[in-house]
Design an enzyme around this catalytic site. Structure first.
Site, PDB file in Angstrom:
ATOM      1  N   HIS A  54       0.841  -1.212   0.000  1.00  0.00           N
ATOM      2  CA  HIS A  54       0.000   0.000   0.000  1.00  0.00           C
ATOM      3  C   HIS A  54       0.872   1.256   0.000  1.00  0.00           C
ATOM      4  O   HIS A  54       0.589   2.218  -0.730  1.00  0.00           O
ATOM      5  CB  HIS A  54      -0.881   0.046   1.260  1.00  0.00           C
ATOM      6  N   ARG A  69      -2.091  -6.344  -8.191  1.00  0.00           N
ATOM      7  CA  ARG A  69      -0.928  -7.191  -7.911  1.00  0.00           C
ATOM      8  C   ARG A  69      -0.732  -8.246  -8.990  1.00  0.00           C
ATOM      9  O   ARG A  69       0.351  -8.443  -9.497  1.00  0.00           O
ATOM     10  CB  ARG A  69      -1.100  -7.902  -6.561  1.00  0.00           C
TER      11      ARG A  69
END
Ligand code: PNS
Length: 163
Positions: free
Chosen positions: A17, A90
């Site tokens: 993050h 991702r």
């Protein structure tokens, strides 16, 4: 001025993050990280704790602010005059859900665009859930988050185990 919101659960924030936030802060004038008050899930950290953790972890990036939010991400974007919603991608496993969410958001708010940042390779496997799983079993967390966040996770889990 292009404002972006980055909504998520952040329970708690990981290096993945923080990498997305740091990179977004280069491309956008202002990045508002939105911490979802998700009562449906039972988060490890309260929304106030998650906001606090992110504030400390991003204190050196001047154009990043952290806010809690409830409800739809598109409403959070509009309330903050943001033109863009940022999400990290991702792997291909994220794609289906993220595409559906971006398309739904586009139907709800055609004036707000979703921008995906591909996660840096070294964090491609990482999630808050994975970090918590390793933490529950006493594994090494140093590759997953900064020391302050690791300490917060460890003490939260230690308190839970005592309960
Ligand atoms: O970190 P997460 O849990 O992957 O984040 C998911 C989040 C918070 C971005 C998503 O669940 C969300 O936007 N929730 C708010 C409700 C909403 O706007 N849903 C999208 C329309 S389908």
């Amino acid at each position: 001025m292009v404002i972006a919101v980055y909504p998520g659960s952040f329970d708690p924030a990981t290096y993945g993050h923080l990498d997305v936030i740091q990179r977004a802060s280069v491309s956008f004038d202002k990045v508002i990280v939105g911490v979802l008050h998700n009562s449906a899930k039972s988060p490890l950290f309260s929304v106030e704790e998650r906001v606090n953790i992110l504030e400390k972890a991003t204190k050196d990036i001047p154009n990043v602010i952290i806010k809690p939010f409830n409800g739809l991400s598109v409403n959070f974007a509009r309330e903050n005059h943001a033109q863009v919603i940022i999400r990290g991608l991702r792997a291909v496993t994220d794609f289906e859900y993220e595409l559906q969410m971006a398309q739904t958001n586009r139907v709800l708010a055609p004036d707000v665009d979703t921008v995906f940042l591909t996660t840096s390779l070294e964090y491609a496997y990482l999630s808050s859930t994975i970090m918590k799983e390793v933490a529950y079993f006493g594994g090494d967390l140093t590759k997953f988050a900064p020391a302050e966040i690791i300490e917060a996770v460890k003490s939260k889990i230690a308190n839970r185990v005592q309960e």
